[in-house]
Structure formats: structure tokens, C-alpha cells
Design a protein around this motif. Structure first.
Motif, PDB file in Angstrom:
ATOM      1  N   ASP A  43       0.828  -1.103   0.099  1.00 24.09           N
ATOM      2  CA  ASP A  43       0.111  -0.073   0.104  1.00 24.09           C
ATOM      3  C   ASP A  43       0.882   1.255  -0.133  1.00 24.09           C
ATOM      4  OD1 ASP A  43      -1.978  -1.799   0.206  1.00 24.09           O
ATOM      5  OD2 ASP A  43      -2.604  -1.393   2.195  1.00 24.09           O
ATOM      6  N   PHE A  44       1.047   1.926  -0.905  1.00 22.75           N
ATOM      7  CA  PHE A  44       0.316   1.913  -2.096  1.00 22.75           C
ATOM      8  C   PHE A  44       1.355   2.397  -3.027  1.00 22.75           C
ATOM      9  CE2 PHE A  44      -3.151   3.101   0.577  1.00 22.75           C
ATOM     10  CZ  PHE A  44      -4.119   1.970   0.155  1.00 22.75           C
ATOM     11  N   ARG A  45       2.081   1.321  -3.735  1.00 22.11           N
ATOM     12  CA  ARG A  45       3.399   1.358  -4.460  1.00 22.11           C
ATOM     13  C   ARG A  45       3.709   0.251  -5.113  1.00 22.11           C
ATOM     14  NH1 ARG A  45       8.213   4.488  -2.739  1.00 22.11           N
ATOM     15  NH2 ARG A  45       6.919   5.327  -1.039  1.00 22.11           N
ATOM     16  N   ASP A  87     -12.065   9.902 -13.110  1.00 19.38           N
ATOM     17  CA  ASP A  87     -11.090  10.287 -12.878  1.00 19.38           C
ATOM     18  C   ASP A  87      -9.994   9.642 -11.803  1.00 19.38           C
ATOM     19  OD1 ASP A  87     -11.081  12.098 -14.677  1.00 19.38           O
ATOM     20  OD2 ASP A  87     -11.567  14.069 -13.268  1.00 19.38           O
ATOM     21  N   LEU A  88     -10.434   8.503 -11.670  1.00 17.81           N
ATOM     22  CA  LEU A  88      -9.888   7.769 -10.598  1.00 17.81           C
ATOM     23  C   LEU A  88      -8.812   6.249 -11.061  1.00 17.81           C
ATOM     24  CD1 LEU A  88     -12.140   7.883  -7.534  1.00 17.81           C
ATOM     25  CD2 LEU A  88     -10.011   8.858  -7.737  1.00 17.81           C
ATOM     26  N   MET A 128      -7.047  -0.887  -9.055  1.00 14.68           N
ATOM     27  CA  MET A 128      -8.206  -0.975  -8.280  1.00 14.68           C
ATOM     28  C   MET A 128      -8.613   0.231  -7.854  1.00 14.68           C
ATOM     29  SD  MET A 128      -7.270  -4.533  -6.074  1.00 14.68           S
ATOM     30  CE  MET A 128      -8.746  -4.649  -5.291  1.00 14.68           C
ATOM     31  N   ALA A 129      -9.886   0.440  -7.466  1.00 11.00           N
ATOM     32  CA  ALA A 129     -10.369   1.772  -7.240  1.00 11.00           C
ATOM     33  C   ALA A 129      -9.489   2.690  -6.389  1.00 11.00           C
ATOM     34  CB  ALA A 129     -11.749   1.756  -6.380  1.00 11.00           C
ATOM     35  N   GLY A 130      -8.920   3.579  -6.884  1.00 10.91           N
ATOM     36  CA  GLY A 130      -8.077   4.787  -6.034  1.00 10.91           C
ATOM     37  C   GLY A 130      -6.714   4.167  -6.050  1.00 10.91           C
ATOM     38  N   HIS A 131      -6.434   3.077  -6.392  1.00  8.63           N
ATOM     39  CA  HIS A 131      -4.925   2.641  -6.098  1.00  8.63           C
ATOM     40  C   HIS A 131      -4.170   3.204  -7.255  1.00  8.63           C
ATOM     41  CE1 HIS A 131      -5.722  -1.252  -3.678  1.00  8.63           C
ATOM     42  NE2 HIS A 131      -6.870  -0.260  -3.620  1.00  8.63           N
ATOM     43  N   MET A 133      -4.530   6.190  -8.697  1.00  2.00           N
ATOM     44  CA  MET A 133      -4.261   7.721  -8.336  1.00  2.00           C
ATOM     45  C   MET A 133      -3.650   7.900  -6.946  1.00  2.00           C
ATOM     46  SD  MET A 133      -5.245   9.468 -10.526  1.00  2.00           S
ATOM     47  CE  MET A 133      -5.624  11.045  -9.922  1.00  2.00           C
ATOM     48  N   GLY A 134      -3.842   6.803  -6.204  1.00  2.00           N
ATOM     49  CA  GLY A 134      -3.267   6.585  -4.733  1.00  2.00           C
ATOM     50  C   GLY A 134      -1.389   6.369  -4.816  1.00  2.00           C
ATOM     51  N   GLY A 135      -0.973   6.159  -6.004  1.00  2.00           N
ATOM     52  CA  GLY A 135       0.234   5.892  -5.937  1.00  2.00           C
ATOM     53  C   GLY A 135       0.888   4.530  -6.699  1.00  2.00           C
ATOM     54  N   MET A 136       0.003   3.598  -7.115  1.00  2.00           N
ATOM     55  CA  MET A 136       0.245   2.373  -7.472  1.00  2.00           C
ATOM     56  C   MET A 136       0.539   2.494  -9.084  1.00  2.00           C
ATOM     57  SD  MET A 136      -1.384  -0.276  -5.059  1.00  2.00           S
ATOM     58  CE  MET A 136      -0.256  -1.576  -5.454  1.00  2.00           C
ATOM     59  N   ARG A 137       1.835   2.911  -9.401  1.00  2.00           N
ATOM     60  CA  ARG A 137       2.226   2.761 -10.750  1.00  2.00           C
ATOM     61  C   ARG A 137       3.712   3.031 -10.995  1.00  2.00           C
ATOM     62  NH1 ARG A 137      -0.770   7.894 -10.122  1.00  2.00           N
ATOM     63  NH2 ARG A 137       0.663   9.731 -10.306  1.00  2.00           N
TER      64      ARG A 137
ATOM     65  N   ARG B 155       0.092   8.021  -2.007  1.00  2.00           N
ATOM     66  CA  ARG B 155       1.208   8.775  -2.655  1.00  2.00           C
ATOM     67  C   ARG B 155       0.289   9.494  -3.684  1.00  2.00           C
ATOM     68  NH1 ARG B 155       5.292   6.861  -5.315  1.00  2.00           N
ATOM     69  NH2 ARG B 155       4.181   4.862  -5.783  1.00  2.00           N
ATOM     70  N   ALA B 170     -12.133   6.819  -2.533  1.00  2.00           N
ATOM     71  CA  ALA B 170     -11.985   5.707  -3.280  1.00  2.00           C
ATOM     72  C   ALA B 170     -11.472   4.517  -2.428  1.00  2.00           C
ATOM     73  CB  ALA B 170     -11.546   5.745  -4.883  1.00  2.00           C
ATOM     74  N   LEU B 171     -10.152   4.835  -2.211  1.00  2.00           N
ATOM     75  CA  LEU B 171      -9.321   3.935  -1.193  1.00  2.00           C
ATOM     76  C   LEU B 171      -9.972   3.208  -0.174  1.00  2.00           C
ATOM     77  CD1 LEU B 171      -5.863   5.761  -1.647  1.00  2.00           C
ATOM     78  CD2 LEU B 171      -6.464   3.338  -2.681  1.00  2.00           C
TER      79      LEU B 171
END
Lengths: 143, 794
Positions: A43-45, A87-88, A128-131, A133-137, B155, B170-171
Motif C-alpha cells: 500500500d500503495f506502491r 478520474d480515478l 483497483m479503485a483509487g490505487h 491515483m493513490g500511487g500504485m504505478r 502517494r 475511493a481507497l
């Protein structure tokens, strides 16, 4: 006549036991070795090697959790991946054949996915929803 | 391995196995139910958890919407939603009450999270809720979102606070969803684990039960085999009888009766049972009693086997439903018993009844006679000459002789008569319904049966018998008395030499005294109460002593000095004459030998010893005399034997044998004299055939010569007869000088009597012989003196 029952009973019991044991041990075969690329998700990387040789590759994906994660391998066309209307999340349908490999959402643990890699730049994402955008790329170059 | 184990036929091994199977089933079922219950209960909890976790997703999305509504000036309460979110996630992590959502659901009890993955996800959710709430507050307050420190490692690179709130929302929503998914997956896993466990448990239970069942079957088989082999290998015969006869016969029937099992089934068994025992066996087989029966069964070879069976009534036993006979072969035991009975009542040598059985039969016959008044007779038979055979030819020959005699008597008597051997050479016969005259006829047949000599061991053995008969007229009687009377009659027969005598009361009186003496005589012999006296015999021509007559004297402590005339008949009747005669013979021989060694014997000296009729007739006298001579070292010509006329002329085989024996002794040099000559009834002509050297003229004639012309004539005739046959005559009982004178004139060669000397002890006789004195017979006869004085000089 009198001995018939006991004469067949014991072998029958033993046969049952042996078959059960054999059934348990089946399927423990190993796959032939191919080039393995280790990828770690948490989470979340996403952590992956920056450069990878082309060809058949097995991604050994270690999800260190605590969340469920997926891994999608996308060959880069543009600088940016297209997003859906929320947008997520990345619009996977819009990517079409750019999606090279997909590891469906998995709980923490080690999972594998195979891919044939041609040289180029690739995205490794969790969509997955938000992941995403949350940093998992992350990005990877296949040579 | 198995053989080493102790076998316990009644250990209820089977019941334990069945119990073990049931317990196993119960245990596995209980375990299975417990597992199912526990899993179901956990699943129920998990459903609550899934529901709560899923609600978090909705709440997170609602919170974002409510924040945006408030920002746009609309009415909403994101704070409360944030509180519910935080409280719910706390309840999910640590257990407790999750708050209700208005218009949606009630307060919910949540268990404490135990699964590590689920717990980690919930904790991430808690962090995200905080980040979400902090970001929401920043959006509403218009504060900087960049300054918010994100705790859940997001992040986020978008600067727009609303977009940021959307990503965190969403998370949060996604984490909630994943947590719910984790719980659901774990529930699935639990259910599938339950199914696997149930399958494994079922298999294990089945396996254990099958093994126990196998053990049960093996134990039962072993037990059955054990009993089967007990029954089949037992030497006892096991028979089971039902309504249709014999239903089962164990294998031992082949060894016991040499018959096949199937031969005995049904009515087969009854066919082989002895007629007399069939009713007993049938009754036992149909009623189950009595507990023990003894019966005979014929084996394949036609022999009767005696079986002793224990009867067990198992007709009410469902497994047997019949009467069981456990039979043992007791044939050997029965035979032994019969043999012992036979031995107890039979004489082993001849197979005849023994004295005990004879007495019993006489008792029974008397009992019958008392009722029926039937006559009966008892006969006792004593063999003459048997002892001689025994002594000279040995006991084996004696035994064979007895067997032969028994056989002859058996064929001479009727089968209804009881023939018994009472001991030694004595036989008894019980003749029921037989009168005195018939008994006499039978006695004659018995004697006749012995007239043919018995050929044994290369000898023709002549044997005689003396038979005593007592007739019972019918009515009450005593067996002891009857047998005793027959005994008396038998001795009378022996005495008379007539072979057979019938008992009469005079005999009882005569022998009553005799029988009383018998015991004392026996004691006297043992107590050394007998003594041998010697009476000189004198040649009247020169007065010299030419011999002595050895005479026995009995010094009885009760009766004083008893004269031979009083005890010799009793000794003869009782058979004690044998040992007594032997004693006298031995004493006389050794005494004479002693005189010989002292060289005090005159020339032509003879020591005379008396032989009784019984000694002669019992046989073996020749051997005995030779033995006595040898033992004493005495030459045969120094010994003379005096034999009564009746004994000498006795008829029958015993008489013949006695004469033959005397003849042998005579040839050896032993002198023979006929005692009491003239008192018998024998033909004088017999004398020629007898080996005789001397005849003794009976004292009854000698003492009558003075007054009775007949006695004088007889004496003269006897003397002349003796001379005519080349014999000498001696006058005994010479008591006076006139008698001496007369007998000399009448031709007697020798004299003996009180006139010269009374019988005297050996010591006195020795003195007389040493003195070498003769008797002055001339002066005696001249003076008719009262006594003769010995004169000096030899």
C-alpha cells in the motif's frame, strides 16, 4: 465361505487408504523455469526493475499488503494513460491491445503472471479503485 | 505370535469390539457435529462482519458526497458519518458494538478480528478513515490539504483537495470492500475446510470401524475355531439329539466307534445301542435326564463299548435346541471293575468261585431253601497227594494239576452246581435241590474223574480225593455250620480212606474235641512242645537191642503230657500231622546219626519212625525221607518206617502212589514195617505185593495171648505168615514175662514193650546204648518176673 468377508475386507480398507494418499500428493509438479522478474506491491506502491530484457518473462508478484492488489502491464503509447470518467481509474478498455498482462486482484502473498515482452516502455499499475491515483504505478523499459 | 497369547474363551472379546465400534461412531459423529456447529457459528459472525465491512464502503462514499454537499452549502452531516466510520472500524478490529445507521440498520455486535490479513486491512482502513476525515475537514475549512500527513502511505500527486478527497474516499471504499472480501474468502475456506474435515473424519471413522469389525470377526472366528477344535479333537464324543434323533456327532466318533458321523445321524445312533440300554438312552435324549448315563454301543467291529455320558438339556437354548450328550469311552474302566469283581469272587488260577463267593452262594441257597424247603447239599473235596506233587515237581505243575482237576470236576458236576476252589487243594460244591443219595452219586463221579492219571511235565500224576458231604434237609440253616460239617465229613473220609463220607452228628461230637485240639497243636508245634521218645526193640533170643521206635510226646502247658492216641487223630484231621511227622522224622534221623557217629549202635540197628495215613496219601513221602536222611547224613538202612495197614492197602491212585514211593524208599534200603497188623480188613494176599520187611503184631493180640486162644492163634498165624513171606514179626506191647514167653513160642522174632523199657527221652536212650546193655530175656521168661533188668556186657 466364512473367511471371504475378512479376506476382502482388509485389502479394501488398505486400498482406500492408499488411493486417498495418492490423491493428496497429486498436482505438486513444478513448472519449467523461465526468466523471472520480481515485482513487489504494497500500500500503495509498486517496486519493479527499471530495465528488463525482452522475451518470455514470468512476473513473480509479491503483494506485501495489507490491501488486495492487482498488476496490469501496459505497453506505453502515450505519455499518459487515459482515465475513465471517474478520474480515478485507468480506462483499460481504451488501452486495447496495449494491455500485455493482467494479474487479477489478489490478497497478500506471492502470485505469478506470464508475459511476452517486446522492447519498449511499459507501465505497471494496480487499477483497483483509487490505487492508481493513490500511487500504485511505475515504469519499466524492456530492451 | 498368536499361539503365545492366552486364550480366554469367555472374555467377551466380541462384545468389547462391538462396543468399540459404537463408541467410535459416536465419537466421530460428536466431533463432526461440533465442527459443523462451530463453523456455522463462525460463519454467522462472519456474515455480520462482511455486512459491516461492506457498509463501510457505502459510508465512505456517503462521507465524500456529504462533504461536497456541505461545501456547496447544502445540508449534510459528514461529521456523524465520519464518526460512524471510525466507530465501525474500531468495532471490527477490537470487537464491540458498531453504531446504527439512521434508517438503515440497528446496532450490530462485531467480534474481535482474529485473521491477520483481515486485521491488517482493517487497520489500513482505520488509517484511511483518518486521512479521509482529515482531508474532508480541510476541504470544508478551506485549509491546505498538502500539509496533511497521510498515514496510510498514499502517494497522491493531484493537488486539488476535492480530487484528493475522491481518491482517498475511493481507497477507503476499496479497502472496506477488500476486507469484506477477505472475510468472505476465509468463510469459504472455513466451509471447505469443514467439508474436507468431515470427509476425513468420515473416512477415518469408517476405517476404524472396519478395523474393529475385522478384529471382531477375527476374534469370533478364532473363538469359533477354538471351540470347534475343542469339540472335534476331543476324545469325548459329543452328540446332539433333537426331535428327529441324532442331529450332530463329533468327529471323535471315528476314533471311538470306528463309525462315520453320518452313520449316527437320525435314528442311526439308536441302532448301535445295546438293547438293554436303548430305553435309557431314548429317555435321556427326549427328557434331558438323568445327568449321567452309562450305556453300551457297538463299534464297527461288533465290540460293545461302554460309554459314560453327561446329559445336558439345551432344548431351550436357541443355538442348540436339543439334548447334548458328552460321552466318554469307559470300556477299560468297566472291564477293570469286572475284573476286580471277578478277582474278588473268583479264584484266579482255576477261574472257579472262591471261598467268599462260595459262602455267599451257600447263604443264598439257604435263604431260598428256607422259603421253599428244598433240599441241598454241600460237598468239600480235598485232594490226596497234591502236596507231594507240589513239593516234588514244583508249584507250576501243582497249579496245572489244580487247573486240570478243576476242569474234570467242572465236567463231572452239573452247570447249576456251584463249584469253588476254597484254597490250596480244597474244592467246594454247592448242590441245590440235591438229596444225600444224589450227592453221593456225584461224589462217586468226581472220584471217578480222577481215576485217570493226569499227565503233566512228563509224569503221570495219580491223584486221589477225600470228599465230605453234608445234606441239608430244607428250611433254615447256617452256611458256616454247613461248611464246617462238610469239612468234618471230609476229614472223616480222609481218615477212613473210603474217599467219601456223609456227615452225621456222631462225627460232630468226635471231631468237636479234635477241632478244639487243633489250635493247641498248632501252638505246640510253634512252641517246641513236642519231644521224640525212643522205645527199644529187643531180640528175645539174645536180649540185645536191635532198634528203637521213635514216638512223639506232647508236653502241653494246658494238658500236661498228652498221649499220642489223643492228639495224633486231631493232628491228622487238621493236616498238622505233616509238620509233626516231619519233625519226628528229622529228629529221629539226626539222633540216630549222632549215635552212629558215637559208634554206640549195635549191629543191625534200625530206628523206626511212624508214618500216618495222611502223610502217605498226600504224596511226596519219598522225597521227604530222602531229604531227612541226607540232612542228617544217615545211611538209609538205619531207618525204618512204620506204616498202618489201612494206609498201606488203601485203594485208588493215592494208595498206588504211596506204595510206589515206599517201594522206592525200600529200594534205597529203608526198612518198612506194617504197624497194627491184623486190625485192618485187607486181604493178607496184599502183603506179597508190598515192600515190607517187618510186621508188627498189634498189642491187642499180644495182650490177649495169655487168656484168649483166638488172640494166640492169630498171633501165631501172623508170625508164620510173616515168615512165609520172608518177613519178620515183632510183638508190641509186651508187658509181662509170660507174654514174652508166649510170643516167643508163637514165633515172634522181636519184642517191644514196657516189660523191657518204656519210651524214654533221647538222653536216656543214649545212656542205655552207651552202656551196651542187653536184656536177660531168658531169666525173665523163666521167672515170669514183673520186670527185666538190663544185664551188663554187649
Amino acid at each position: 465361505m466364512r473367511g471371504a468377508l475378512h479376506r476382502f475386507l482388509l485389502p479394501a480398507i488398505l486400498g482406500l487408504v492408499v488411493l486417498t494418499a495418492a490423491g493428496c500428493s497429486a498436482g505438486a509438479s513444478t513448472k519449467p523455469a523461465s526468466r523471472t522478474v520480481r515485482v513487489t506491491e504494497k500500500d500503495f506502491r509498486i517496486l519493479a526493475p527499471k530495465r528488463v530484457p525482452s522475451g518470455d518473462v514470468t512476473f513473480s508478484v509479491r503483494n506485501k499488503g495489507p490491501e488486495h492488489h492487482e498488476l496490469i502491464l501496459v505497453r506505453e503509447r502515450d505519455r499518459r494513460l487515459p482515465l475513465r470518467g471517474d478520474d480515478l481509474t485507468v480506462d483499460e478498455d481504451g488501452l486495447g491491445s496495449a494491455v500485455v498482462a493482467t494479474l487479477e486482484p489478489e490478497s497478500p502473498g506471492v502470485h505469478e503472471v506470464k508475459a511476452h515482452l517486446r522492447p519498449g516502455r511499459y507501465w505497471l499499475i494496480c487499477n483497483m479503485a483509487g490505487h492508481y491515483m493513490g500511487g500504485m504505478r511505475t515504469q519499466m523499459v524492456v530492451e | 505370535m498368536r499361539t503365545g497369547r492366552e486364550f480366554k474363551p469367555f472374555a467377551h472379546r466380541g462384545r468389547r469390539a462391538v462396543a468399540a465400534i459404537l463408541i467410535t461412531f459416536a465419537a466421530f459423529s460428536a466431533l463432526s457435529v461440533a465442527l459443523s456447529t462451530s463453523t456455522t457459528s463462525r460463519s454467522k459472525h462472519r456474515a455480520t462482519v462482511v455486512q459491516l465491512a461492506a457498509r463501510q464502503r457505502t459510508l465512505a462514499e456517503r462521507y465524500v458526497k456529504e462533504v461536497l454537499l456541505v461545501r456547496d452549502g447544502r445540508k449534510a452531516d459528514p461529521g456523524q458519518t465520519a464518526e460512524i466510520l471510525a466507530a465501525s472500524v474500531n468495532a471490527l478490529i477490537d470487537g464491540g458494538k458498531a453504531p446504527s445507521v439512521e434508517g438503515d440498520d440497528d446496532e450490530t455486535d462485531a467480534p474481535r478480528a482474529t485473521d491477520p490479513t483481515f486485521r491488517a486491512q482493517l487497520e489500513q482502513e482505520r488509517r484511511l478513515v483518518r486521512d479521509l476525515t482529515a482531508t474532508g475537514n480541510a476541504v470544508l475549512d478551506g485549509g491546505s490539504v498538502k500539509a496533511i500527513r497521510l498515514r496510510a502511505h498514499e502517494r497522491i500527486q493531484v493537488p486539488d483537495p476535492v480530487k484528493r478527497l475522491g481518491v482517498i474516499g475511493a481507497l477507503t471504499s476499496n479497502v472496506s470492500l477488500n476486507a469484506a472480501r477477505t472475510v468472505a474468502t476465509s468463510t469459504d475456506r472455513n466451509v471447505s475446510n469443514l467439508v474436507s474435515t468431515q470427509v476425513a473424519l468420515g473416512a477415518a471413522g469408517l476405517l476404524v470401524s472396519l478395523l474393529l469389525a475385522y478384529a471382531l470377526i477375527a476374534a469370533t472366528r478364532r473363538q469359533t475355531a477354538h471351540f470347534r477344535s475343542l469339540v472335534t479333537s476331543s476324545t469325548d464324543l459329543v452328540l446332539v439329539f433333537g426331535a428327529s434323533g441324532c442331529r450332530y456327532a463329533s468327529e471323535s466318533v471315528t476314533s471311538m466307534l470306528d463309525r462315520r458321523q453320518e452313520d449316527l445321524l437320525g435314528d442311526g445312533f439308536a441302532r448301535f445301542v445295546h438293547d438293554e440300554d436303548r430305553a435309557t438312552v431314548r429317555a435321556a435324549c427326549s427328557t434331558g435326564g438323568p445327568r449321567e448315563i452309562l450305556f453300551r454301543v457297538m463299534n464297527k467291529f461288533g465290540e460293545w463299548r461302554h460309554l459314560e455320558a453327561h446329559v445336558t438339556d439345551l432344548r431351550s437354548d436357541r443355538d442348540i435346541g436339543g439334548v447334548v450328550l458328552n460321552a466318554r469311552d469307559v470300556t477299560e474302566r468297566v472291564r477293570l471293575e469286572e475284573q476286580l469283581t471277578e478277582q474278588a469272587f473268583h479264584d484266579s488260577l482255576t477261574g472257579l468261585a472262591n471261598r467268599a463267593l462260595f459262602r455267599d452262594r451257600v447263604d443264598q441257597a439257604l435263604t431260598r431253601s428256607e422259603r421253599s424247603q428244598d433240599v441241598l447239599a454241600v460237598m468239600l473235596v480235598d485232594l490226596d497227594g497234591f502236596k507231594g506233587v507240589n513239593d516234588s515237581l514244583g508249584h507250576d505243575v501243582g497249579d496245572q494239576l489244580l487247573q486240570e482237576v478243576a476242569e474234570r470236576f467242572g465236567s463231572a458236576s452239573r452247570s447249576s452246581d456251584t463249584l469253588a476252589r476254597l484254597g490250596g487243594d480244597e474244592f467246594g460244591l454247592l448242590l441245590e435241590g440235591t438229596s444225600e443219595s444224589q450227592a453221593i452219586i456225584l461224589a462217586g463221579r468226581l472220584l471217578k474223574s480222577l481215576s485217570e492219571p493226569v499227565r503233566l511235565a512228563g509224569h503221570d500224576l495219580a491223584i486221589g480225593a477225600s470228599i465230605g458231604i453234608v445234606a441239608h434237609p430244607g428250611g433254615p440253616g447256617k452256611s458256616d455250620e454247613l461248611i464246617r460239617h462238610a469239612d468234618v465229613a471230609m476229614y472223616a473220609a480222609k481218615e477212613s480212606g473210603r474217599g467219601c463220607e456223609v456227615f452225621h452228628q456222631d462225627m460232630a461230637r468226635e471231631f468237636g474235641e479234635t477241632l478244639g485240639l487243633e489250635h493247641e497243636l498248632r501252638l505246640g508245634l510253634q512252641g517246641d512242645e513236642f519231644e521224640v521218645y525212643y522205645q527199644p526193640e529187643v531180640d528175645p533170643a539174645h536180649g540185645e537191642i536191635v532198634g528203637v521206635e521213635a514216638l512223639v510226646r506232647w508236653r502241653s502247658p494246658e494238658r500236661g503230657l498228652v498221649s499220642p492216641g489223643d492228639f495224633i487223630p486231631a493232628a491228622e484231621a487238621s493236616g498238622l500231622i505233616g509238620p509233626l511227622g516231619d519233625y519226628v522224622l528229622d529228629q529221629a534221623c539226626s539222633q540216630t546219626a549222632s549215635w552212629l557217629s558215637e559208634s554206640i549202635l549195635p549191629e543191625r540197628f534200625i530206628t523206626w519212625v511212624n508214618l500216618s495215613g495222611r502223610q502217605l496219601s498226600s504224596g511226596g513221602i519219598c522225597e521227604r525221607v530222602r531229604g531227612a536222611l541226607e540232612a542228617a547224613g544217615l545211611p538209609a538202612h538205619l531207618l525204618g518206617l512204620e506204616v498202618t495197614e489201612t494206609a498201606m492197602v488203601r485203594e485208588g491212585t493215592a494208595g498206588d502212589r504211596a506204595r510206589a514211593e515206599l517201594k522206592q524208599l525200600h529200594e534205597d534200603g529203608v526198612h518198612i514195617a506194617i504197624d497194627d497188623f491184623g486190625t485192618g480188613f485187607s486181604s493178607l494176599g496184599h502183603l506179597r505185593r508190598f515192600p515190607v520187611d517187618l510186621i508188627k503184631v498189634d498189642r491187642s493180640f499180644v495182650q490177649g495171648v495169655e487168656h484168649d486162644a483166638k488172640d494166640a492163634a492169630i498171633t501165631a498165624n501172623l508170625a508164620s505168615l510173616a515168615h512165609a513171606l520172608g518177613l519178620k514179626a515183632i510183638a508190641e506191647g509186651v508187658e509181662s514175662a509170660s507174654q514174652l514167653e508166649l510170643v516167643r513160642e508163637l514165633g515172634c522174632d522181636l519184642v517191644q514193650g514196657f516189660l523191657f523199657a518204656r519210651p524214654m527221652p533221647a538222653g536216656d536212650m543214649t545212656q542205655m546204648l552207651i552202656a551196651g546193655e542187653g536184656f536177660d530175656t531168658r531169666s525173665l521168661s523163666e521167672h515170669f518176673g514183673a520186670g527185666i533188668m538190663p544185664v551188663g556186657g554187649a
